[in-house]
Design an enzyme around this catalytic site. Structure first.
Site, PDB file in Angstrom:
ATOM      1  N   CYS A   1       0.289   3.007   6.138  1.00 15.87           N
ATOM      2  CA  CYS A   1       0.632   1.701   6.699  1.00 15.87           C
ATOM      3  C   CYS A   1       0.761   0.713   5.539  1.00 15.87           C
ATOM      4  O   CYS A   1       0.165   0.903   4.480  1.00 15.87           O
ATOM      5  CB  CYS A   1      -0.434   1.236   7.686  1.00 15.87           C
TER       6      CYS A   1
ATOM      7  N   CYS B   1       0.811  -1.229   0.000  1.00 13.92           N
ATOM      8  CA  CYS B   1       0.000   0.000   0.000  1.00 13.92           C
ATOM      9  C   CYS B   1       0.838   1.271   0.000  1.00 13.92           C
ATOM     10  O   CYS B   1       0.300   2.357  -0.215  1.00 13.92           O
ATOM     11  CB  CYS B   1      -0.920   0.023   1.213  1.00 13.92           C
TER      12      CYS B   1
ATOM     13  N   HIS C   1      -9.033   3.384  -2.015  1.00 11.72           N
ATOM     14  CA  HIS C   1      -7.589   3.177  -1.870  1.00 11.72           C
ATOM     15  C   HIS C   1      -7.110   2.255  -3.000  1.00 11.72           C
ATOM     16  O   HIS C   1      -7.085   1.040  -2.838  1.00 11.72           O
ATOM     17  CB  HIS C   1      -7.365   2.563  -0.480  1.00 11.72           C
TER      18      HIS C   1
HETATM   19  C1  LIG Z   1     -14.256  -4.192   3.917  1.00 10.69           C
HETATM   20  C2  LIG Z   1     -14.469  -4.821   2.538  1.00 10.69           C
HETATM   21  C3  LIG Z   1     -14.185  -6.336   2.615  1.00 10.69           C
HETATM   22  C4  LIG Z   1     -15.908  -4.573   2.134  1.00 10.69           C
HETATM   23  O1  LIG Z   1     -16.081  -5.071   0.832  1.00 10.69           O
HETATM   24  P1  LIG Z   1     -17.510  -4.971   0.115  1.00 10.69           P
HETATM   25  O2  LIG Z   1     -18.508  -5.691   0.940  1.00 10.69           O
HETATM   26  O3  LIG Z   1     -17.292  -5.399  -1.281  1.00 10.69           O
HETATM   27  O4  LIG Z   1     -17.751  -3.408   0.251  1.00 10.69           O
HETATM   28  P2  LIG Z   1     -18.692  -2.413  -0.551  1.00 10.69           P
HETATM   29  O5  LIG Z   1     -17.973  -1.136  -0.625  1.00 10.69           O
HETATM   30  O6  LIG Z   1     -19.168  -3.047  -1.805  1.00 10.69           O
HETATM   31  O7  LIG Z   1     -19.902  -2.232   0.437  1.00 10.69           O
HETATM   32  C5  LIG Z   1     -20.787  -3.300   0.714  1.00 10.69           C
HETATM   33  C6  LIG Z   1     -22.101  -2.755   1.174  1.00 10.69           C
HETATM   34  O8  LIG Z   1     -21.944  -2.101   2.435  1.00 10.69           O
HETATM   35  C7  LIG Z   1     -22.828  -0.979   2.491  1.00 10.69           C
HETATM   36  N1  LIG Z   1     -22.043   0.232   2.730  1.00 10.69           N
HETATM   37  C8  LIG Z   1     -20.720   0.442   2.478  1.00 10.69           C
HETATM   38  N2  LIG Z   1     -20.374   1.685   2.862  1.00 10.69           N
HETATM   39  C9  LIG Z   1     -21.471   2.256   3.363  1.00 10.69           C
HETATM   40  C10 LIG Z   1     -21.747   3.536   3.930  1.00 10.69           C
HETATM   41  N3  LIG Z   1     -20.793   4.477   4.058  1.00 10.69           N
HETATM   42  N4  LIG Z   1     -22.988   3.789   4.344  1.00 10.69           N
HETATM   43  C11 LIG Z   1     -23.967   2.864   4.213  1.00 10.69           C
HETATM   44  N5  LIG Z   1     -23.766   1.635   3.689  1.00 10.69           N
HETATM   45  C12 LIG Z   1     -22.540   1.344   3.267  1.00 10.69           C
HETATM   46  C13 LIG Z   1     -23.580  -0.938   1.187  1.00 10.69           C
HETATM   47  O9  LIG Z   1     -24.789  -1.645   1.331  1.00 10.69           O
HETATM   48  C14 LIG Z   1     -22.676  -1.697   0.253  1.00 10.69           C
HETATM   49  O10 LIG Z   1     -23.364  -2.309  -0.785  1.00 10.69           O
HETATM   50  P3  LIG Z   1     -23.718  -1.503  -2.171  1.00 10.69           P
HETATM   51  O11 LIG Z   1     -22.400  -1.038  -2.726  1.00 10.69           O
HETATM   52  O12 LIG Z   1     -24.348  -2.533  -3.013  1.00 10.69           O
HETATM   53  O13 LIG Z   1     -24.583  -0.353  -1.797  1.00 10.69           O
HETATM   54  C15 LIG Z   1     -13.531  -4.186   1.476  1.00 10.69           C
HETATM   55  O14 LIG Z   1     -13.896  -2.850   1.272  1.00 10.69           O
HETATM   56  C16 LIG Z   1     -12.091  -4.249   1.887  1.00 10.69           C
HETATM   57  O15 LIG Z   1     -11.492  -5.325   1.863  1.00 10.69           O
HETATM   58  N6  LIG Z   1     -11.496  -3.099   2.240  1.00 10.69           N
HETATM   59  C17 LIG Z   1     -10.110  -3.066   2.650  1.00 10.69           C
HETATM   60  C18 LIG Z   1      -9.218  -3.140   1.456  1.00 10.69           C
HETATM   61  C19 LIG Z   1      -7.807  -3.396   1.858  1.00 10.69           C
HETATM   62  O16 LIG Z   1      -7.512  -4.334   2.583  1.00 10.69           O
HETATM   63  N7  LIG Z   1      -6.906  -2.562   1.373  1.00 10.69           N
HETATM   64  C20 LIG Z   1      -5.561  -2.622   1.783  1.00 10.69           C
HETATM   65  C21 LIG Z   1      -5.503  -2.126   3.159  1.00 10.69           C
HETATM   66  S1  LIG Z   1      -3.981  -1.446   3.617  1.00 10.69           S
END
Ligand SMILES: CC(C)(COP(=O)(O)OP(=O)(O)OC[C@H]1O[C@@H](n2cnc3c(N)ncnc32)[C@H](O)[C@@H]1OP(=O)(O)O)[C@@H](O)C(=O)NCCC(=O)NCCS
Length: 411
Positions: free
Chosen positions: A397, A92, A367
């Protein structure tokens, strides 16, 4: 040591990184980067033939992001054939590392004009596509340092710091509100350019599209824990779960509290960024007007299991090299990989949250792994100018327990 001047910084908008949902998912990552290079050349009016090298951060270096995307993007951008390109992976931190290496080339006197940047199309080359599982599947290393997925490390940090779900969600809401306000007020427009479909020339995306300005605390509170199931996965040699593996090194009564969700973790997006660095001689000879200089840089690493704790010490290391204290920094960009990371960094450094990620961060905006460091460096520079301030510190990080940081100072 000679100075490295930042001439300009440009970036694509961040597109939602899910196939069928995002505006950049139809565009090859080489093209995202090539358009970014072209835009940097257009804005700065440099002769691309003078570029000594193009250093590019990209994490998943397979498939469309394999085969040295930096060199291929130089060719795709129609830059002169003699301009080289190198692709690097510091997870990252890759985009900021690329800027730092570009700066080092200039500061050492070995190079005059270097591009540092990054790219990641998380929709087309999903996270973990390289199949390395974080530790390259070396059983000997795995016995010494059993690295767990980052979401579990983030939940472990939240547990150990005693952060509540409400605190993490409040941080996420603030990221969303700040990003929405910044977008409304066009604060990102200095760095942003519109990405075009390379086939038709039509604009594919002109502003960040991941953010959810309608976010509320209630909606955030309703989201399920994202990494609880992963934590229960039996992955150890004797059937230990990933949570148990992490807890063996950092024992906590009551186990890991799984508090990170899709709402308070960084978003999966596509994007690219590039920063142009030049020597004083080049600046003088070509009448360029630098926007800032690199004041110091640092890399530092801590424990690879809890993994995401290094930004505070990395920032301190960079500040020591610059002869500065945390209080001397006007604006901070601390990558919002997960809400617990900037919250812990703010706590450890004792800094004012009002100076941190003032235009939101990766929770709201996404990100794009290899690009983020270069993106947020540009965001910090734009905001320093808007506010008439002098210095910013950018830090991220990084997997494996690492951190990277850069201090920039306006001219
Ligand atoms: C956490 C994680 C697993 C979630 O993945 P995901 O379920 O595919 O996430 P999405 O962004 O599609 O959100 C899923 C659902 O949560 C809800 N949601 C997400 N953010 C929201 C918000 N701010 N408010 C309301 N609902 C929200 C929505 O219902 C969304 O579905 P939709 O897009 O169909 O509306 C993923 O974002 C992740 O792995 N993030 C970290 C990435 C990472 O590790 N990067 C390196 C780190 S250093």
């Amino acid at each position: 040591m000679a100075d490295a001047y930042i001439i300009d910084a440009v970036r694509t908008p961040r597109g939602r990184g899910k196939k069928g949902k995002g505006s950049l998912t139809g565009i090859h990552p080489q093209e995202l980067l090539a358009q970014t290079l072209q835009e940097l050349g257009r804005r700065t009016q440099i002769d691309a033939a003078d570029v000594d090298d193009v250093v590019v951060g990209v994490v998943s270096q397979v498939g469309e992001q394999g085969s040295n995307i930096a060199r291929n993007a130089v060719l795709a951008a129609d830059w002169p054939l003699h301009v080289g390109g190198v692709s690097l992976n510091r997870y990252c931190g890759s985009g900021l590392q690329a800027v730092n290496f570009a700066a080092m080339g200039v500061m050492s006197g070995a190079q005059e004009l270097v591009v540092g940047g990054g790219v990641e199309s998380m929709s087309r080359v999903p996270m973990n596509s390289d199949g390395g599982e974080g530790d390259g599947m070396n059983p000997h290393l795995r016995r010494k340092h059993p690295q767990v997925p980052q979401g579990i490390s983030a939940d472990l940090i939240a547990t150990m710091e005693g952060f509540s779900r409400e605190e993490l969600d409040a941080f996420a809401l603030r990221s969303q509100r700040r990003a929405a306000e910044a977008q409304r007020e066009c604060r990102f427009s200095r760095s942003l350019f519109a990405v075009r479909d390379p086939e038709t020339g039509a604009v594919a995306l002109e502003k960040d599209e991941f953010l959810r300005p309608e976010t509320t605390m209630e909606a955030l509170a309703g989201l399920p824990a994202a990494f609880e199931a992963a934590g229960a996965h039996a992955a150890g040699p004797n059937g230990e779960t990933l949570d148990q593996i992490a807890l063996a090194r950092f024992p906590r009564e009551g186990g890991i509290r799984h508090l990170h969700t899709a709402g308070n973790s960084s978003g999966i997006v596509d994007g690219a960024a590039a920063v142009l660095l030049a020597s004083e001689e080049y600046v003088r000879a070509h009448g360029l007007r630098p926007r800032a200089r690199i004041r110091s840089m640092a890399v530092f690493a801590e424990d690879p299991v809890i993994m995401l704790t290094a930004p505070a010490e990395t920032a301190r290391k960079a500040l020591r090299k610059a002869g500065m204290q945390p209080a001397d920094v006007d604006l901070w960009e601390i990558n919002e990989a997960f809400a617990a990371v900037p919250l812990q960094t703010i706590r450890r450094l004792g800094i004012d949250p009002e100076r941190v990620n003032v235009n939101g961060g990766a929770i709201a905006l996404g990100h794009p792994l290899g690009a983020t460091g270069a993106i947020i460096l540009g965001t910090a520079l734009d905001e320093l100018e808007r506010r008439g301030l002098a210095t910013a510190l950018v830090t991220l990080c990084i997997a494996g327990g690492q951190g990277v940081a850069t201090v920039i100072e306006r001219i």
